[in-house]
Design a protein around this motif. Structure first.
Motif, PDB file in Angstrom:
ATOM      1  N   VAL A  87       0.652  -1.513   0.153  1.00 46.61           N
ATOM      2  CA  VAL A  87      -0.284   0.408   0.117  1.00 46.61           C
ATOM      3  C   VAL A  87       1.096   1.240   0.031  1.00 46.61           C
ATOM      4  CG1 VAL A  87      -1.659   1.543   1.493  1.00 46.61           C
ATOM      5  CG2 VAL A  87      -1.757  -1.076   0.621  1.00 46.61           C
ATOM      6  N   ILE A  88       1.480   1.296   0.861  1.00 46.12           N
ATOM      7  CA  ILE A  88       2.923   2.499   0.584  1.00 46.12           C
ATOM      8  C   ILE A  88       3.251   2.628  -0.661  1.00 46.12           C
ATOM      9  CG2 ILE A  88       4.885   3.573   1.876  1.00 46.12           C
ATOM     10  CD1 ILE A  88       3.945   1.822   4.661  1.00 46.12           C
ATOM     11  N   GLY A  89       3.811   1.547  -1.414  1.00 42.67           N
ATOM     12  CA  GLY A  89       4.814   1.288  -2.417  1.00 42.67           C
ATOM     13  C   GLY A  89       3.789   1.782  -3.242  1.00 42.67           C
ATOM     14  N   ALA A  90       2.610   1.674  -3.558  1.00 44.14           N
ATOM     15  CA  ALA A  90       2.068   2.220  -3.679  1.00 44.14           C
ATOM     16  C   ALA A  90       1.211   3.811  -4.420  1.00 44.14           C
ATOM     17  CB  ALA A  90       0.412   1.485  -4.551  1.00 44.14           C
ATOM     18  N   ALA A  91       1.656   3.945  -2.686  1.00 42.04           N
ATOM     19  CA  ALA A  91       0.901   5.499  -2.678  1.00 42.04           C
ATOM     20  C   ALA A  91       2.153   6.584  -3.366  1.00 42.04           C
ATOM     21  CB  ALA A  91       0.704   5.924  -1.598  1.00 42.04           C
ATOM     22  N   VAL A  92       3.601   5.855  -2.776  1.00 45.04           N
ATOM     23  CA  VAL A  92       4.665   5.994  -3.452  1.00 45.04           C
ATOM     24  C   VAL A  92       5.038   6.791  -5.016  1.00 45.04           C
ATOM     25  CG1 VAL A  92       7.048   6.430  -3.502  1.00 45.04           C
ATOM     26  CG2 VAL A  92       5.795   6.149  -1.084  1.00 45.04           C
ATOM     27  N   LEU A  93       4.790   5.473  -5.476  1.00 44.91           N
ATOM     28  CA  LEU A  93       4.839   5.386  -6.898  1.00 44.91           C
ATOM     29  C   LEU A  93       3.905   6.320  -7.572  1.00 44.91           C
ATOM     30  CD1 LEU A  93       4.916   1.703  -7.532  1.00 44.91           C
ATOM     31  CD2 LEU A  93       6.565   3.408  -7.813  1.00 44.91           C
ATOM     32  N   ALA A  94       2.647   7.102  -6.571  1.00 46.07           N
ATOM     33  CA  ALA A  94       1.317   7.329  -7.399  1.00 46.07           C
ATOM     34  C   ALA A  94       2.105   9.132  -7.276  1.00 46.07           C
ATOM     35  CB  ALA A  94       0.326   7.285  -6.338  1.00 46.07           C
ATOM     36  N   PHE A  95       2.585   9.510  -6.456  1.00 47.33           N
ATOM     37  CA  PHE A  95       3.070  10.905  -6.544  1.00 47.33           C
ATOM     38  C   PHE A  95       4.560  10.885  -7.533  1.00 47.33           C
ATOM     39  CE2 PHE A  95       2.053  10.079  -1.889  1.00 47.33           C
ATOM     40  CZ  PHE A  95       0.879  10.748  -1.964  1.00 47.33           C
ATOM     41  N   ALA A  96       4.655  10.019  -7.430  1.00 51.17           N
ATOM     42  CA  ALA A  96       6.297  10.007  -8.067  1.00 51.17           C
ATOM     43  C   ALA A  96       5.638  10.146  -9.944  1.00 51.17           C
ATOM     44  CB  ALA A  96       6.901   8.516  -8.298  1.00 51.17           C
ATOM     45  N   SER A  97       4.570   9.155 -10.048  1.00 56.38           N
ATOM     46  CA  SER A  97       4.516   9.771 -11.560  1.00 56.38           C
ATOM     47  C   SER A  97       3.274  11.389 -11.613  1.00 56.38           C
ATOM     48  CB  SER A  97       2.922   8.727 -11.411  1.00 56.38           C
ATOM     49  OG  SER A  97       3.476   6.963 -11.751  1.00 56.38           O
ATOM     50  N   PRO A 189       7.135   8.615 -22.244  1.00 56.24           N
ATOM     51  CA  PRO A 189       5.583   7.492 -22.300  1.00 56.24           C
ATOM     52  C   PRO A 189       6.075   6.413 -21.630  1.00 56.24           C
ATOM     53  CG  PRO A 189       5.823   8.807 -23.897  1.00 56.24           C
ATOM     54  CD  PRO A 189       7.488   8.421 -23.623  1.00 56.24           C
ATOM     55  N   LEU A 190       6.883   5.390 -21.980  1.00 59.22           N
ATOM     56  CA  LEU A 190       6.666   4.323 -21.434  1.00 59.22           C
ATOM     57  C   LEU A 190       7.073   3.922 -19.783  1.00 59.22           C
ATOM     58  CD1 LEU A 190       9.296   2.202 -24.063  1.00 59.22           C
ATOM     59  CD2 LEU A 190       6.517   2.179 -23.732  1.00 59.22           C
ATOM     60  N   LEU A 191       8.111   4.679 -19.507  1.00 60.29           N
ATOM     61  CA  LEU A 191       7.511   4.923 -17.827  1.00 60.29           C
ATOM     62  C   LEU A 191       6.578   5.376 -17.164  1.00 60.29           C
ATOM     63  CD1 LEU A 191       9.686   4.985 -15.654  1.00 60.29           C
ATOM     64  CD2 LEU A 191      10.759   7.233 -16.146  1.00 60.29           C
ATOM     65  N   TYR A 192       5.810   6.300 -17.969  1.00 59.06           N
ATOM     66  CA  TYR A 192       4.327   6.604 -17.494  1.00 59.06           C
ATOM     67  C   TYR A 192       3.888   4.691 -17.318  1.00 59.06           C
ATOM     68  CZ  TYR A 192       4.871  11.253 -18.391  1.00 59.06           C
ATOM     69  OH  TYR A 192       5.387  12.597 -18.091  1.00 59.06           O
ATOM     70  N   GLY A 193       3.758   4.368 -18.141  1.00 61.21           N
ATOM     71  CA  GLY A 193       2.879   3.142 -18.333  1.00 61.21           C
ATOM     72  C   GLY A 193       3.498   2.129 -17.663  1.00 61.21           C
TER      73      GLY A 193
END
Length: 223
Positions: A87-97, A189-193
Motif C-alpha cells: 500500500v505504501i509503495g503504491a502511494a509512493v509510485l502515485a506521487f512519483a508519477s 511515455p513508456l515509463l508512465y505506463g
C-alpha cells in the motif's frame, strides 16, 4: 596532784549568757507520701480515624493479557494496524508519477511548439492534452492519499488513465517525431505506463487487498 576527769562532768544545760534553756536538736515531722496504687496508669483512648473518604483500594491481580503486552488499564491501548508495504509503495509510485506527468506535460508542450514552428500550426498537439495531463496529475495525488487511507479505487482509476495516456503519447510521438529521435522520445511515455502497471499491481497483492478490506468494513457498517 590529780588530773580532772573531763568525761565525768555533764554538759551544761543552761548557757552562760542567761538565755533560754537548751531543748536539744530540732525535731522535723516525717514526710507523708501517698500510698502506692497497685494498678496500671490510665491513658486516654486513641482517636478513631475511620475509613478514608475515597474508599479502600482494590489491588487485585491484573487481568490477563496476551504475552508481550501490558495488561489493560495500565495506560495501554491497542494501536491501529500498520499499513502493509504494497500500500505504501503504491502511494509512493502515485506521487512519483505526478511529478513525471507534470514534467512530461511541459516537455510535450515545448516539443509541440517547436513542431508548430517548423511544420505548421497543425503539427503539434492540442491544448486539451495539457488539460488532461493536469487533471491526471491531480487524480494521482488524490489517489495516493486515498490509498493510504484505505480506499484504492481512486488510484486504480488514475492508473488506468495514466496507462491510456502513455499509449496515446507513444503513438503521437512516434508519428510526429523525426526518425532520428523517435526511439528516445517514447522513453518517458513508456515509463508512465510502467509506473501505472506497477502501482496498480501492488494494490492487488493479498496484503494490500486484505488491509483495504479491513479499512472499508467499518465505513460500510457505519453507513
Amino acid at each position: 596532784m590529780t588530773t580532772p576527769e573531763w568525761d565525768a562532768t555533764p554538759p551544761p544545760t543552761d548557757p552562760p549568757y542567761g538565755g533560754p534553756p537548751y531543748a536539744g536538736p530540732p525535731q522535723y515531722p516525717a514526710p507523708q507520701y501517698p500510698a502506692p496504687q497497685d494498678r496500671a496508669p490510665q491513658y486516654p483512648a486513641p482517636p478513631s480515624w475511620g475509613a478514608p473518604s475515597w474508599g479502600a483500594p482494590s489491588w487485585g491481580p491484573p487481568p490477563y493479557a496476551p504475552p508481550g503486552y501490558p495488561p489493560p488499564g495500565w495506560g495501554w491501548a491497542p494501536s491501529a494496524p500498520q499499513r502493509p508495504g504494497p500500500v505504501i509503495g503504491a502511494a509512493v509510485l502515485a506521487f512519483a508519477s505526478t511529478l513525471l506527468v507534470l514534467l512530461g506535460t511541459v516537455y510535450a508542450m515545448a516539443f509541440s511548439a517547436l513542431l508548430s514552428l517548423s511544420r505548421g500550426p497543425d503539427s503539434g498537439v492540442g491544448t486539451w492534452v495539457a488539460v488532461v495531463q493536469l487533471a491526471l496529475a491531480a487524480l494521482l495525488v488524490v489517489g495516493g492519499v486515498r490509498t493510504l487511507g484505505g480506499d484504492r479505487r481512486w488510484q486504480l482509476g488514475a492508473a488506468a488513465v495514466q496507462l491510456a495516456m502513455s499509449v496515446y503519447w507513444v503513438v503521437v510521438l512516434t508519428d510526429i517525431a523525426p526518425s532520428t529521435v523517435s526511439g528516445s522520445v517514447v522513453v518517458l511515455p513508456l515509463l508512465y505506463g510502467a509506473l501505472a502497471l506497477v502501482a496498480g499491481g501492488l494494490l492487488f497483492l493479498p496484503d494490500a487487498r486484505a488491509w483495504t478490506a479491513r479499512r472499508a468494513a467499518p465505513a460500510d457498517a457505519g453507513g
